[in-house]
Enzyme design. Structure first.
Site, PDB file in Angstrom:
ATOM      1  N   PRO A  54      85.458  25.633   0.053  1.00 42.26           N
ATOM      2  CA  PRO A  54      84.280  24.960  -1.118  1.00 42.26           C
ATOM      3  C   PRO A  54      83.392  24.156  -0.270  1.00 42.26           C
ATOM      4  O   PRO A  54      83.672  23.536   0.763  1.00 42.26           O
ATOM      5  CB  PRO A  54      85.255  24.286  -2.010  1.00 42.26           C
ATOM      6  N   ASN A  55      82.242  24.488  -0.898  1.00 32.58           N
ATOM      7  CA  ASN A  55      81.090  23.775  -0.625  1.00 32.58           C
ATOM      8  C   ASN A  55      80.297  24.026   0.729  1.00 32.58           C
ATOM      9  O   ASN A  55      79.140  23.489   1.256  1.00 32.58           O
ATOM     10  CB  ASN A  55      81.122  22.324  -0.541  1.00 32.58           C
TER      11      ASN A  55
ATOM     12  N   ARG B 212      73.772  20.374   2.423  1.00 36.15           N
ATOM     13  CA  ARG B 212      74.760  19.501   2.356  1.00 36.15           C
ATOM     14  C   ARG B 212      74.885  18.164   3.273  1.00 36.15           C
ATOM     15  O   ARG B 212      75.111  18.793   4.457  1.00 36.15           O
ATOM     16  CB  ARG B 212      75.823  20.244   2.124  1.00 36.15           C
TER      17      ARG B 212
ATOM     18  N   TYR C  66      77.027  17.436   8.337  1.00 34.99           N
ATOM     19  CA  TYR C  66      77.398  18.786   8.834  1.00 34.99           C
ATOM     20  C   TYR C  66      76.317  19.526   9.346  1.00 34.99           C
ATOM     21  O   TYR C  66      76.649  20.588   9.822  1.00 34.99           O
ATOM     22  CB  TYR C  66      77.395  19.436   7.216  1.00 34.99           C
TER      23      TYR C  66
ATOM     24  N   ASN D 263      88.336  27.291   8.112  1.00 31.17           N
ATOM     25  CA  ASN D 263      87.736  25.874   7.568  1.00 31.17           C
ATOM     26  C   ASN D 263      87.983  25.882   6.311  1.00 31.17           C
ATOM     27  O   ASN D 263      87.140  26.354   5.329  1.00 31.17           O
ATOM     28  CB  ASN D 263      86.453  25.590   7.852  1.00 31.17           C
TER      29      ASN D 263
ATOM     30  N   ALA E 286      87.589  20.911   1.737  1.00 29.42           N
ATOM     31  CA  ALA E 286      88.336  20.159   1.029  1.00 29.42           C
ATOM     32  C   ALA E 286      89.718  20.682   0.771  1.00 29.42           C
ATOM     33  O   ALA E 286      90.747  19.603   0.464  1.00 29.42           O
ATOM     34  CB  ALA E 286      87.570  19.642  -0.145  1.00 29.42           C
TER      35      ALA E 286
ATOM     36  N   GLU F  82      92.410  26.208  13.133  1.00 31.67           N
ATOM     37  CA  GLU F  82      91.902  25.329  12.073  1.00 31.67           C
ATOM     38  C   GLU F  82      90.388  24.887  12.586  1.00 31.67           C
ATOM     39  O   GLU F  82      90.416  24.535  13.808  1.00 31.67           O
ATOM     40  CB  GLU F  82      92.808  24.134  12.034  1.00 31.67           C
TER      41      GLU F  82
ATOM     42  N   HIS G 113      86.852  22.480  11.661  1.00 33.03           N
ATOM     43  CA  HIS G 113      86.117  21.619  10.902  1.00 33.03           C
ATOM     44  C   HIS G 113      84.736  21.421  11.607  1.00 33.03           C
ATOM     45  O   HIS G 113      84.836  21.142  12.931  1.00 33.03           O
ATOM     46  CB  HIS G 113      86.640  20.263  10.555  1.00 33.03           C
TER      47      HIS G 113
ATOM     48  N   ARG H 106      86.921  10.320   9.719  1.00 35.44           N
ATOM     49  CA  ARG H 106      86.374   9.997   8.416  1.00 35.44           C
ATOM     50  C   ARG H 106      87.217   9.126   7.503  1.00 35.44           C
ATOM     51  O   ARG H 106      88.376   8.457   8.023  1.00 35.44           O
ATOM     52  CB  ARG H 106      85.617  11.406   7.744  1.00 35.44           C
TER      53      ARG H 106
HETATM   54  C1  DHK Z   1      84.211  20.329   5.266  1.00 37.76           C
HETATM   55  C2  DHK Z   1      84.601  19.831   4.269  1.00 37.76           C
HETATM   56  O1  DHK Z   1      84.152  20.467   3.045  1.00 37.76           O
HETATM   57  C3  DHK Z   1      85.339  18.645   3.863  1.00 37.76           C
HETATM   58  O2  DHK Z   1      85.961  18.334   2.635  1.00 37.76           O
HETATM   59  C4  DHK Z   1      86.194  18.192   5.100  1.00 37.76           C
HETATM   60  C5  DHK Z   1      85.182  19.919   6.696  1.00 37.76           C
HETATM   61  C6  DHK Z   1      85.807  18.481   6.282  1.00 37.76           C
HETATM   62  C7  DHK Z   1      84.345  20.106   7.836  1.00 37.76           C
HETATM   63  O3  DHK Z   1      84.176  19.371   8.573  1.00 37.76           O
HETATM   64  O4  DHK Z   1      84.109  21.308   7.981  1.00 37.76           O
HETATM   65  O5  DHK Z   1      86.992  16.836   4.851  1.00 37.76           O
END
Ligand code: DHK
Length: 145
Positions: free
Chosen positions: A10-11, A18, A23, A74, A77, A98, A100, A107
Site C-alpha cells: 500500500p501507498n 509521497r 522515499y 516490499n 506498511a 524483502e 524497503h 525509523r
Molecule cells: C514503505 C512503507 O510504505 C512503510 O510503511 C514502511 C517502506 C517502509 C519502505 O521503506 O519502502 O514502513
C-alpha cells in the site's frame, strides 16, 4: 529463464508524491522500468505488481505457487502488520527477498518489526530503488542448495 514476482504494498503507488524527502522522487513506474531493465540484463522475466489491498496481495502470492523462481516483496506498511502475507509467503519454497526504500529499523519503533523478515533470504533496506536492483541480482545469483 528465471521468473520473478515483484510485489509492492500500500501507498507505493504514490511514490514521487509521497514524502519525497524519505522515499525519493522516483515513481513506481520508474522503479518498474529499472526492474525491467535489470531483469533484461540478467535474462530474467518479471511480473511487477502493486496493491493497496492485503487480500489481493495474499491471493497473488497464493496463485504464484509453483509458477515463479523467486519473490521480491516490499509489503510497505503490511510488513509490520500482516500475518496473512507471512502465511501466504510460507506456502512457497523459493527465495524471498524483502525490500524497503527506507530503512524501517532506523525509523519509528512501530516499523521495527517485520512479518516478512523470518522468511526472507535477505533484506535490502534504505537503498531506495537500488534495493530492487540488488534483490534481482541476488535472485539471479541464487543457487538451490
Ligand atoms: C514503505 C512503507 O510504505 C512503510 O510503511 C514502511 C517502506 C517502509 C519502505 O521503506 O519502502 O514502513
Amino acid at each position: 529463464m528465471k521468473k520473478i514476482l515483484i510485489l509492492n504494498g500500500p501507498n507505493l503507488n504514490m511514490l514521487g508524491k509521497r514524502e519525497p524527502e524519505l522515499y525519493g522522487h522516483q515513481t513506481l513506474k520508474d522503479i518498474e522500468k529499472l526492474c525491467a531493465d535489470t531483469a533484461r540484463r540478467y535474462q530474467m522475466k518479471i511480473d511487477f505488481r502493486q496493491s493497496n489491498h492485503e487480500g489481493e496481495l495474499v491471493t497473488w502470492i497464493q496463485n504464484m505457487m509453483g509458477k515463479v523462481d523467486g519473490i521480491i516483496i516490499n509489503a510497505a506498511a503490511y510488513t509490520h502488520t500482516s500475518l496473512a502475507i507471512h502465511d501466504a509467503l510460507k506456502l512457497h519454497q523459493i527465495p524471498i527477498v524483502e525490500v524497503h526504500l527506507t530503512n524501517p529499523k532506523e525509523r519509528e519503533s512501530f516499523r521495527h518489526h517485520s512479518y516478512i523478515e523470518p522468511l526472507a533470504a535477505i533484506c535490502f533496506a534504505g537503498l531506495k530503488s537500488e534495493g530492487y536492483v540488488k534483490a534481482l541480482e541476488f535472485l539471479h545469483n541464487f543457487k538451490k542448495a
